[in-house]
Design a protein around this motif. Sequence first.
Motif, PDB file in Angstrom:
ATOM      1  N   ALA A  90     -91.995  -9.087  50.777  1.00  0.00           N
ATOM      2  CA  ALA A  90     -91.402  -8.270  51.842  1.00  0.00           C
ATOM      3  C   ALA A  90     -91.113  -9.083  53.101  1.00  0.00           C
ATOM      4  O   ALA A  90     -90.030  -8.985  53.680  1.00  0.00           O
ATOM      5  N   THR A  91     -92.067  -9.893  53.527  1.00  0.00           N
ATOM      6  CA  THR A  91     -91.929 -10.727  54.723  1.00  0.00           C
ATOM      7  C   THR A  91     -92.603 -12.067  54.452  1.00  0.00           C
ATOM      8  O   THR A  91     -93.376 -12.212  53.494  1.00  0.00           O
ATOM      9  N   TRP A  92     -92.356 -13.036  55.326  1.00  0.00           N
ATOM     10  CA  TRP A  92     -93.018 -14.325  55.149  1.00  0.00           C
ATOM     11  C   TRP A  92     -94.516 -14.221  55.416  1.00  0.00           C
ATOM     12  O   TRP A  92     -95.319 -14.924  54.796  1.00  0.00           O
ATOM     13  N   ASN A  93     -94.909 -13.353  56.285  1.00  0.00           N
ATOM     14  CA  ASN A  93     -96.335 -13.155  56.525  1.00  0.00           C
ATOM     15  C   ASN A  93     -97.022 -12.698  55.242  1.00  0.00           C
ATOM     16  O   ASN A  93     -98.114 -13.175  54.901  1.00  0.00           O
ATOM     17  N   GLN A  94     -96.368 -11.805  54.507  1.00  0.00           N
ATOM     18  CA  GLN A  94     -96.937 -11.351  53.239  1.00  0.00           C
ATOM     19  C   GLN A  94     -96.821 -12.420  52.154  1.00  0.00           C
ATOM     20  O   GLN A  94     -97.717 -12.572  51.320  1.00  0.00           O
ATOM     21  N   GLN A  95     -95.723 -13.149  52.174  1.00  0.00           N
ATOM     22  CA  GLN A  95     -95.544 -14.182  51.157  1.00  0.00           C
ATOM     23  C   GLN A  95     -96.601 -15.282  51.265  1.00  0.00           C
ATOM     24  O   GLN A  95     -96.988 -15.887  50.255  1.00  0.00           O
ATOM     25  N   LEU A  96     -97.086 -15.523  52.451  1.00  0.00           N
ATOM     26  CA  LEU A  96     -98.101 -16.558  52.650  1.00  0.00           C
ATOM     27  C   LEU A  96     -99.520 -16.067  52.365  1.00  0.00           C
ATOM     28  O   LEU A  96    -100.471 -16.846  52.441  1.00  0.00           O
ATOM     29  N   ALA A 149     -85.875 -25.661  50.374  1.00  0.00           N
ATOM     30  CA  ALA A 149     -87.180 -25.155  49.953  1.00  0.00           C
ATOM     31  C   ALA A 149     -87.915 -26.179  49.095  1.00  0.00           C
ATOM     32  O   ALA A 149     -89.122 -26.404  49.279  1.00  0.00           O
ATOM     33  N   VAL A 150     -87.206 -26.821  48.155  1.00  0.00           N
ATOM     34  CA  VAL A 150     -87.839 -27.830  47.307  1.00  0.00           C
ATOM     35  C   VAL A 150     -88.353 -28.989  48.154  1.00  0.00           C
ATOM     36  O   VAL A 150     -89.493 -29.454  47.973  1.00  0.00           O
ATOM     37  N   THR A 151     -87.547 -29.455  49.091  1.00  0.00           N
ATOM     38  CA  THR A 151     -87.950 -30.572  49.953  1.00  0.00           C
ATOM     39  C   THR A 151     -89.215 -30.240  50.725  1.00  0.00           C
ATOM     40  O   THR A 151     -90.150 -31.051  50.798  1.00  0.00           O
ATOM     41  N   GLN A 152     -89.275 -29.042  51.288  1.00  0.00           N
ATOM     42  CA  GLN A 152     -90.429 -28.672  52.095  1.00  0.00           C
ATOM     43  C   GLN A 152     -91.667 -28.407  51.239  1.00  0.00           C
ATOM     44  O   GLN A 152     -92.778 -28.785  51.614  1.00  0.00           O
ATOM     45  N   GLN A 196     -93.559 -22.944  57.176  1.00  0.00           N
ATOM     46  CA  GLN A 196     -93.975 -21.889  56.253  1.00  0.00           C
ATOM     47  C   GLN A 196     -93.826 -22.332  54.805  1.00  0.00           C
ATOM     48  O   GLN A 196     -94.715 -22.080  53.975  1.00  0.00           O
ATOM     49  N   TRP A 197     -92.733 -22.997  54.485  1.00  0.00           N
ATOM     50  CA  TRP A 197     -92.566 -23.505  53.128  1.00  0.00           C
ATOM     51  C   TRP A 197     -93.633 -24.541  52.795  1.00  0.00           C
ATOM     52  O   TRP A 197     -94.179 -24.566  51.685  1.00  0.00           O
ATOM     53  N   GLN A 198     -93.972 -25.389  53.748  1.00  0.00           N
ATOM     54  CA  GLN A 198     -95.012 -26.393  53.516  1.00  0.00           C
ATOM     55  C   GLN A 198     -96.375 -25.733  53.315  1.00  0.00           C
ATOM     56  O   GLN A 198     -97.167 -26.166  52.475  1.00  0.00           O
ATOM     57  N   GLU A 199     -96.647 -24.689  54.090  1.00  0.00           N
ATOM     58  CA  GLU A 199     -97.914 -23.976  53.927  1.00  0.00           C
ATOM     59  C   GLU A 199     -97.985 -23.327  52.551  1.00  0.00           C
ATOM     60  O   GLU A 199     -99.029 -23.364  51.883  1.00  0.00           O
ATOM     61  N   LEU A 200     -96.881 -22.752  52.105  1.00  0.00           N
ATOM     62  CA  LEU A 200     -96.857 -22.153  50.776  1.00  0.00           C
ATOM     63  C   LEU A 200     -97.115 -23.223  49.715  1.00  0.00           C
ATOM     64  O   LEU A 200     -97.869 -22.998  48.764  1.00  0.00           O
ATOM     65  N   VAL A 221     -91.193 -17.332  43.328  1.00  0.00           N
ATOM     66  CA  VAL A 221     -91.014 -17.335  44.788  1.00  0.00           C
ATOM     67  C   VAL A 221     -89.548 -17.099  45.138  1.00  0.00           C
ATOM     68  O   VAL A 221     -88.674 -17.850  44.687  1.00  0.00           O
ATOM     69  N   PRO A 222     -89.225 -16.087  45.945  1.00  0.00           N
ATOM     70  CA  PRO A 222     -87.837 -15.869  46.363  1.00  0.00           C
ATOM     71  C   PRO A 222     -87.412 -16.893  47.411  1.00  0.00           C
ATOM     72  O   PRO A 222     -88.240 -17.415  48.157  1.00  0.00           O
ATOM     73  N   LEU A 223     -86.119 -17.174  47.473  1.00  0.00           N
ATOM     74  CA  LEU A 223     -85.610 -18.095  48.489  1.00  0.00           C
ATOM     75  C   LEU A 223     -85.533 -17.437  49.860  1.00  0.00           C
ATOM     76  O   LEU A 223     -85.615 -18.111  50.887  1.00  0.00           O
ATOM     77  N   TRP A 224     -85.338 -16.142  49.871  1.00  0.00           N
ATOM     78  CA  TRP A 224     -85.374 -15.353  51.096  1.00  0.00           C
ATOM     79  C   TRP A 224     -86.301 -14.168  50.859  1.00  0.00           C
ATOM     80  O   TRP A 224     -86.294 -13.578  49.775  1.00  0.00           O
ATOM     81  N   THR A 225     -87.107 -13.827  51.835  1.00  0.00           N
ATOM     82  CA  THR A 225     -87.928 -12.631  51.709  1.00  0.00           C
ATOM     83  C   THR A 225     -87.038 -11.393  51.851  1.00  0.00           C
ATOM     84  O   THR A 225     -85.873 -11.490  52.230  1.00  0.00           O
ATOM     85  N   ASP A 226     -87.566 -10.241  51.545  1.00  0.00           N
ATOM     86  CA  ASP A 226     -86.758  -9.031  51.505  1.00  0.00           C
ATOM     87  C   ASP A 226     -86.162  -8.656  52.861  1.00  0.00           C
ATOM     88  O   ASP A 226     -85.179  -7.905  52.919  1.00  0.00           O
ATOM     89  N   ASP A 227     -86.742  -9.168  53.936  1.00  0.00           N
ATOM     90  CA  ASP A 227     -86.182  -8.905  55.268  1.00  0.00           C
ATOM     91  C   ASP A 227     -85.121  -9.935  55.645  1.00  0.00           C
ATOM     92  O   ASP A 227     -84.670  -9.995  56.790  1.00  0.00           O
ATOM     93  N   GLY A 228     -84.725 -10.780  54.661  1.00  0.00           N
ATOM     94  CA  GLY A 228     -83.629 -11.723  54.871  1.00  0.00           C
ATOM     95  C   GLY A 228     -84.013 -13.029  55.531  1.00  0.00           C
ATOM     96  O   GLY A 228     -83.135 -13.832  55.872  1.00  0.00           O
TER      97      GLY A 228
END
Length: 322
Positions: A74-80, A160-163, A117-121, A103-110
Amino acid sequence: MKRVHPFSAALAVTLVLLTGATSGPAYARSTPKYASGLPWSDGGFFEHSAAKASAFAQWRGAPVDNITAYTSRATWNQQLNDWWAGTVPSSFKPARDDFILSVPLWTDDGQAGTDQQWQELGRKISAVDPDGLVRLGWEMNCCFSHATDAQKWRKQFSRAVTQLRTSAPRLQIVFNPNEGGAQNGTTPAIEKLYVKGKVDIIALDSYDWWKPFTTASNINSHFTKKYGWNYWYKFARDRGLPFALAEFSVSSASSASGGDNPKFFDVTYRWLQQKAKSDPGSIRFVSLFNESAPYCECALSATQNRKAAGKYKSLIARAQKN
Protein backbone atom coordinates in the motif's frame (compact mmCIF):
# COMPACT_ATOMS: atom_id res chain seq x y z
CA MET A 1 -1.19 -11.39 4.81
CA LYS A 2 -3.42 -12.77 2.09
CA ARG A 3 -1.97 -12.44 -1.38
CA VAL A 4 -4.89 -11.65 -3.70
CA HIS A 5 -4.13 -12.96 -7.18
CA PRO A 6 -6.50 -11.81 -9.95
CA PHE A 7 -6.34 -14.45 -12.62
CA SER A 8 -5.77 -12.90 -15.99
CA ALA A 9 -6.21 -13.81 -19.65
CA ALA A 10 -4.77 -16.98 -21.13
CA LEU A 11 -2.14 -19.14 -19.35
CA ALA A 12 -0.17 -22.13 -20.81
CA VAL A 13 2.01 -25.23 -21.82
CA THR A 14 2.84 -27.41 -24.89
CA LEU A 15 2.71 -31.02 -25.96
CA VAL A 16 3.93 -30.46 -29.51
CA LEU A 17 7.28 -29.03 -28.42
CA LEU A 18 7.49 -31.04 -25.22
CA THR A 19 10.56 -32.85 -26.50
CA GLY A 20 12.08 -29.98 -28.47
CA ALA A 21 15.67 -29.04 -27.70
CA THR A 22 16.62 -25.54 -26.64
CA SER A 23 18.72 -23.40 -28.96
CA GLY A 24 19.98 -21.21 -26.14
CA PRO A 25 23.46 -21.27 -24.60
CA ALA A 26 24.27 -23.64 -21.77
CA TYR A 27 23.72 -22.17 -18.34
CA ALA A 28 27.13 -21.82 -16.72
CA ARG A 29 26.41 -22.80 -13.14
CA SER A 30 26.84 -26.01 -11.23
CA THR A 31 23.53 -27.58 -10.25
CA PRO A 32 23.26 -27.48 -6.45
CA LYS A 33 21.77 -30.15 -4.24
CA TYR A 34 18.27 -29.29 -3.10
CA ALA A 35 16.70 -30.71 0.04
CA SER A 36 13.71 -31.97 -1.95
CA GLY A 37 15.92 -34.19 -4.08
CA LEU A 38 14.61 -32.56 -7.24
CA PRO A 39 16.92 -31.07 -9.90
CA TRP A 40 15.53 -27.58 -9.20
CA SER A 41 14.45 -25.59 -6.16
CA ASP A 42 10.89 -26.83 -5.59
CA GLY A 43 8.66 -25.06 -3.06
CA GLY A 44 5.83 -22.59 -3.00
CA PHE A 45 3.66 -19.92 -1.48
CA PHE A 46 2.03 -21.13 1.73
CA GLU A 47 -0.15 -18.18 2.70
CA HIS A 48 2.69 -16.52 4.60
CA SER A 49 2.66 -19.27 7.21
CA ALA A 50 5.78 -21.11 8.32
CA ALA A 51 3.57 -23.74 9.93
CA LYS A 52 1.68 -24.35 6.68
CA ALA A 53 4.95 -24.64 4.78
CA SER A 54 6.16 -27.30 7.21
CA ALA A 55 2.84 -29.16 7.09
CA PHE A 56 2.89 -29.13 3.28
CA ALA A 57 6.41 -30.53 3.20
CA GLN A 58 5.36 -33.33 5.52
CA TRP A 59 2.26 -34.06 3.44
CA ARG A 60 4.07 -34.24 0.11
CA GLY A 61 6.92 -36.29 1.55
CA ALA A 62 9.68 -33.87 0.54
CA PRO A 63 11.14 -30.68 2.04
CA VAL A 64 10.26 -27.39 0.37
CA ASP A 65 13.29 -25.71 -1.19
CA ASN A 66 11.80 -22.25 -1.54
CA ILE A 67 9.31 -19.99 0.21
CA THR A 68 7.52 -17.28 -1.74
CA ALA A 69 6.23 -14.16 0.00
CA TYR A 70 4.79 -10.74 -0.88
CA THR A 71 5.43 -7.35 0.67
CA SER A 72 2.59 -5.19 1.90
CA ARG A 73 2.33 -2.82 -1.03
CA ALA A 74 0.00 0.00 0.00
CA THR A 75 2.76 2.47 0.96
CA TRP A 76 6.52 2.42 1.34
CA ASN A 77 6.14 2.54 5.10
CA GLN A 78 4.20 -0.72 4.89
CA GLN A 79 6.51 -2.21 2.30
CA LEU A 80 9.46 -1.76 4.65
CA ASN A 81 7.69 -3.73 7.37
CA ASP A 82 9.52 -7.04 7.24
CA TRP A 83 6.77 -9.17 8.79
CA TRP A 84 7.37 -11.56 5.86
CA ALA A 85 10.70 -12.56 7.39
CA GLY A 86 8.74 -14.82 9.74
CA THR A 87 7.18 -16.86 6.95
CA VAL A 88 10.14 -19.23 6.53
CA PRO A 89 9.95 -22.47 8.54
CA SER A 90 12.58 -23.46 11.11
CA SER A 91 14.01 -25.94 8.58
CA PHE A 92 14.93 -23.08 6.20
CA LYS A 93 18.68 -22.81 5.53
CA PRO A 94 19.72 -19.68 3.60
CA ALA A 95 22.82 -21.34 2.18
CA ARG A 96 20.70 -24.13 0.69
CA ASP A 97 17.12 -22.85 0.29
CA ASP A 98 15.56 -19.87 -1.47
CA PHE A 99 13.55 -17.03 0.00
CA ILE A 100 11.58 -15.40 -2.85
CA LEU A 101 10.06 -11.99 -2.23
CA SER A 102 7.60 -10.35 -4.63
CA VAL A 103 8.16 -6.58 -4.72
CA PRO A 104 6.25 -3.95 -6.76
CA LEU A 105 8.19 -1.20 -8.53
CA TRP A 106 5.69 1.36 -7.27
CA THR A 107 3.58 1.05 -4.14
CA ASP A 108 -0.18 1.33 -4.52
CA ASP A 109 -0.08 5.06 -3.72
CA GLY A 110 2.15 5.56 -6.78
CA GLN A 111 5.41 6.13 -4.93
CA ALA A 112 8.67 5.00 -6.57
CA GLY A 113 10.60 4.94 -3.28
CA THR A 114 13.78 6.79 -2.41
CA ASP A 115 17.21 5.29 -2.95
CA GLN A 116 17.49 4.88 0.82
CA GLN A 117 14.20 3.00 1.00
CA TRP A 118 15.23 0.56 -1.72
CA GLN A 119 18.55 0.01 0.04
CA GLU A 120 16.79 -0.61 3.35
CA LEU A 121 14.52 -3.15 1.68
CA GLY A 122 17.59 -4.88 0.23
CA ARG A 123 19.13 -5.16 3.70
CA LYS A 124 15.94 -6.65 5.13
CA ILE A 125 15.67 -9.26 2.36
CA SER A 126 19.35 -10.12 2.78
CA ALA A 127 18.82 -10.64 6.51
CA VAL A 128 16.51 -13.55 5.66
CA ASP A 129 18.55 -14.88 2.74
CA PRO A 130 21.72 -13.07 1.53
CA ASP A 131 21.26 -14.46 -1.99
CA GLY A 132 17.47 -14.38 -1.91
CA LEU A 133 15.36 -13.90 -5.03
CA VAL A 134 13.37 -10.74 -5.78
CA ARG A 135 10.40 -10.92 -8.17
CA LEU A 136 10.69 -7.27 -9.06
CA GLY A 137 7.58 -5.79 -10.65
CA TRP A 138 6.22 -9.30 -11.19
CA GLU A 139 3.32 -9.87 -13.59
CA MET A 140 4.22 -6.61 -15.31
CA ASN A 141 1.94 -7.44 -18.23
CA CYS A 142 -1.25 -7.59 -16.21
CA CYS A 143 -2.98 -7.06 -12.93
CA PHE A 144 -1.63 -4.19 -10.81
CA SER A 145 1.21 -3.32 -13.18
CA HIS A 146 2.36 0.22 -13.97
CA ALA A 147 4.07 -0.91 -17.18
CA THR A 148 2.09 1.37 -19.49
CA ASP A 149 5.25 3.28 -20.48
CA ALA A 150 8.08 0.88 -21.30
CA GLN A 151 10.85 3.48 -20.96
CA LYS A 152 9.59 4.66 -17.57
CA TRP A 153 9.18 1.09 -16.34
CA ARG A 154 12.67 0.04 -17.46
CA LYS A 155 14.21 3.08 -15.81
CA GLN A 156 12.51 2.30 -12.51
CA PHE A 157 13.41 -1.39 -12.76
CA SER A 158 17.09 -0.54 -13.36
CA ARG A 159 17.11 1.94 -10.52
CA ALA A 160 15.52 -0.50 -8.09
CA VAL A 161 18.02 -3.25 -8.97
CA THR A 162 20.96 -0.85 -8.53
CA GLN A 163 19.77 0.29 -5.12
CA LEU A 164 18.86 -3.19 -3.88
CA ARG A 165 22.31 -4.44 -4.84
CA THR A 166 24.01 -1.46 -3.25
CA SER A 167 23.01 -2.82 0.14
CA ALA A 168 22.61 -6.50 -0.78
CA PRO A 169 24.88 -7.36 -3.73
CA ARG A 170 24.07 -11.09 -3.75
CA LEU A 171 20.32 -10.74 -4.32
CA GLN A 172 19.05 -12.43 -7.48
CA ILE A 173 16.61 -10.48 -9.63
CA VAL A 174 13.69 -12.25 -11.31
CA PHE A 175 11.97 -10.88 -14.44
CA ASN A 176 8.53 -12.42 -14.12
CA PRO A 177 5.64 -11.88 -16.55
CA ASN A 178 2.27 -13.59 -16.40
CA GLU A 179 1.58 -16.09 -19.17
CA GLY A 180 -0.01 -14.58 -22.26
CA GLY A 181 -0.19 -11.15 -23.83
CA ALA A 182 -0.43 -7.68 -22.34
CA GLN A 183 -3.53 -6.65 -20.40
CA ASN A 184 -4.90 -3.62 -18.57
CA GLY A 185 -3.24 -1.15 -20.92
CA THR A 186 0.30 -2.43 -20.34
CA THR A 187 2.88 -2.20 -23.11
CA PRO A 188 2.10 -4.86 -25.74
CA ALA A 189 5.75 -5.75 -26.44
CA ILE A 190 6.41 -7.42 -23.08
CA GLU A 191 9.96 -8.41 -24.01
CA LYS A 192 10.91 -4.73 -24.23
CA LEU A 193 10.50 -4.45 -20.46
CA TYR A 194 13.48 -6.78 -19.95
CA VAL A 195 16.64 -4.92 -18.90
CA LYS A 196 19.90 -6.58 -19.96
CA GLY A 197 22.44 -6.94 -17.17
CA LYS A 198 19.85 -6.42 -14.42
CA VAL A 199 18.19 -9.85 -14.43
CA ASP A 200 19.34 -13.25 -13.14
CA ILE A 201 16.26 -15.41 -13.80
CA ILE A 202 13.34 -15.34 -16.25
CA ALA A 203 10.16 -16.66 -14.64
CA LEU A 204 6.54 -17.22 -15.61
CA ASP A 205 3.26 -17.30 -13.69
CA SER A 206 0.74 -19.75 -15.12
CA TYR A 207 -2.37 -21.53 -13.89
CA ASP A 208 -4.76 -24.18 -15.17
CA TRP A 209 -6.95 -21.46 -16.57
CA TRP A 210 -8.41 -20.43 -19.90
CA LYS A 211 -7.90 -22.48 -21.83
CA PRO A 212 -7.89 -25.28 -19.22
CA PHE A 213 -5.30 -28.04 -19.46
CA THR A 214 -7.94 -30.61 -20.37
CA THR A 215 -7.33 -31.37 -24.06
CA ALA A 216 -4.24 -31.82 -26.21
CA SER A 217 -5.19 -28.75 -28.25
CA ASN A 218 -5.61 -26.54 -25.19
CA ILE A 219 -2.37 -27.75 -23.65
CA ASN A 220 -0.47 -27.27 -26.87
CA SER A 221 -1.64 -23.66 -27.14
CA HIS A 222 -0.16 -22.82 -23.75
CA PHE A 223 3.26 -24.04 -24.80
CA THR A 224 3.40 -22.79 -28.36
CA LYS A 225 1.73 -19.38 -28.37
CA LYS A 226 3.64 -16.12 -28.18
CA TYR A 227 4.37 -15.29 -24.54
CA GLY A 228 3.67 -18.89 -23.56
CA TRP A 229 5.90 -21.37 -21.76
CA ASN A 230 8.25 -22.20 -24.63
CA TYR A 231 8.54 -18.55 -25.62
CA TRP A 232 9.80 -17.45 -22.20
CA TYR A 233 11.96 -20.54 -21.72
CA LYS A 234 13.73 -19.81 -25.01
CA PHE A 235 13.92 -16.11 -24.11
CA ALA A 236 15.79 -17.09 -20.96
CA ARG A 237 18.13 -19.59 -22.58
CA ASP A 238 18.97 -17.28 -25.49
CA ARG A 239 20.30 -14.86 -22.85
CA GLY A 240 22.15 -17.48 -20.85
CA LEU A 241 19.65 -17.27 -17.98
CA PRO A 242 17.71 -20.00 -16.18
CA PHE A 243 13.93 -20.27 -16.26
CA ALA A 244 11.44 -20.65 -13.41
CA LEU A 245 7.77 -21.26 -12.73
CA ALA A 246 7.21 -18.59 -10.09
CA GLU A 247 3.49 -19.27 -9.58
CA PHE A 248 1.49 -22.23 -10.84
CA SER A 249 -1.41 -24.41 -9.73
CA VAL A 250 -4.94 -25.48 -10.49
CA SER A 251 -7.54 -22.77 -9.91
CA SER A 252 -10.76 -24.53 -9.01
CA ALA A 253 -12.61 -21.36 -8.04
CA SER A 254 -12.80 -20.31 -11.70
CA SER A 255 -15.29 -21.81 -14.14
CA ALA A 256 -12.69 -21.12 -16.86
CA SER A 257 -10.30 -23.64 -15.30
CA GLY A 258 -10.11 -27.41 -15.42
CA GLY A 259 -11.17 -27.62 -11.78
CA ASP A 260 -9.55 -30.40 -9.77
CA ASN A 261 -7.38 -31.28 -12.75
CA PRO A 262 -4.51 -33.77 -12.28
CA LYS A 263 -3.53 -33.40 -15.95
CA PHE A 264 -2.20 -29.91 -15.26
CA PHE A 265 0.51 -31.24 -12.95
CA ASP A 266 1.25 -34.25 -15.13
CA VAL A 267 1.95 -32.01 -18.12
CA THR A 268 3.82 -29.39 -16.07
CA TYR A 269 6.28 -31.79 -14.46
CA ARG A 270 6.82 -33.72 -17.67
CA TRP A 271 7.79 -30.47 -19.39
CA LEU A 272 10.05 -29.40 -16.52
CA GLN A 273 11.83 -32.75 -16.40
CA GLN A 274 12.40 -32.78 -20.15
CA LYS A 275 13.95 -29.31 -20.02
CA ALA A 276 16.09 -30.17 -17.01
CA LYS A 277 17.29 -33.36 -18.66
CA SER A 278 18.16 -31.81 -22.02
CA ASP A 279 19.68 -28.68 -20.47
CA PRO A 280 20.77 -29.31 -16.85
CA GLY A 281 20.46 -26.26 -14.63
CA SER A 282 18.08 -24.49 -17.01
CA ILE A 283 15.17 -24.76 -14.53
CA ARG A 284 16.05 -22.63 -11.52
CA PHE A 285 12.97 -22.87 -9.31
CA VAL A 286 9.35 -24.00 -9.22
CA SER A 287 6.95 -22.41 -6.74
CA LEU A 288 3.44 -23.80 -6.24
CA PHE A 289 0.78 -21.20 -5.38
CA ASN A 290 -0.79 -23.12 -2.52
CA GLU A 291 -3.63 -20.72 -1.71
CA SER A 292 -6.77 -22.10 -0.09
CA ALA A 293 -8.90 -18.91 -0.15
CA PRO A 294 -12.26 -19.09 -1.99
CA TYR A 295 -11.22 -16.64 -4.74
CA CYS A 296 -8.56 -19.13 -5.87
CA GLU A 297 -8.98 -22.62 -4.43
CA CYS A 298 -5.47 -23.38 -5.62
CA ALA A 299 -4.28 -25.40 -2.63
CA LEU A 300 -3.35 -29.08 -2.65
CA SER A 301 -3.87 -31.43 0.26
CA ALA A 302 -5.66 -34.59 1.29
CA THR A 303 -8.90 -32.59 1.32
CA GLN A 304 -8.32 -29.84 -1.27
CA ASN A 305 -8.24 -30.60 -5.02
CA ARG A 306 -7.81 -34.27 -4.13
CA LYS A 307 -7.26 -35.60 -7.65
CA ALA A 308 -4.73 -32.94 -8.57
CA ALA A 309 -3.09 -33.28 -5.16
CA GLY A 310 -2.68 -37.03 -5.56
CA LYS A 311 -1.10 -36.60 -8.97
CA TYR A 312 1.23 -33.83 -7.71
CA LYS A 313 2.35 -35.92 -4.74
CA SER A 314 3.10 -38.95 -6.92
CA LEU A 315 5.06 -36.79 -9.37
CA ILE A 316 7.21 -35.37 -6.58
CA ALA A 317 7.98 -38.88 -5.34
CA ARG A 318 8.81 -40.04 -8.87
CA ALA A 319 11.04 -37.02 -9.51
CA GLN A 320 12.96 -37.73 -6.31
CA LYS A 321 13.71 -41.26 -7.48
CA ASN A 322 14.90 -40.05 -10.85
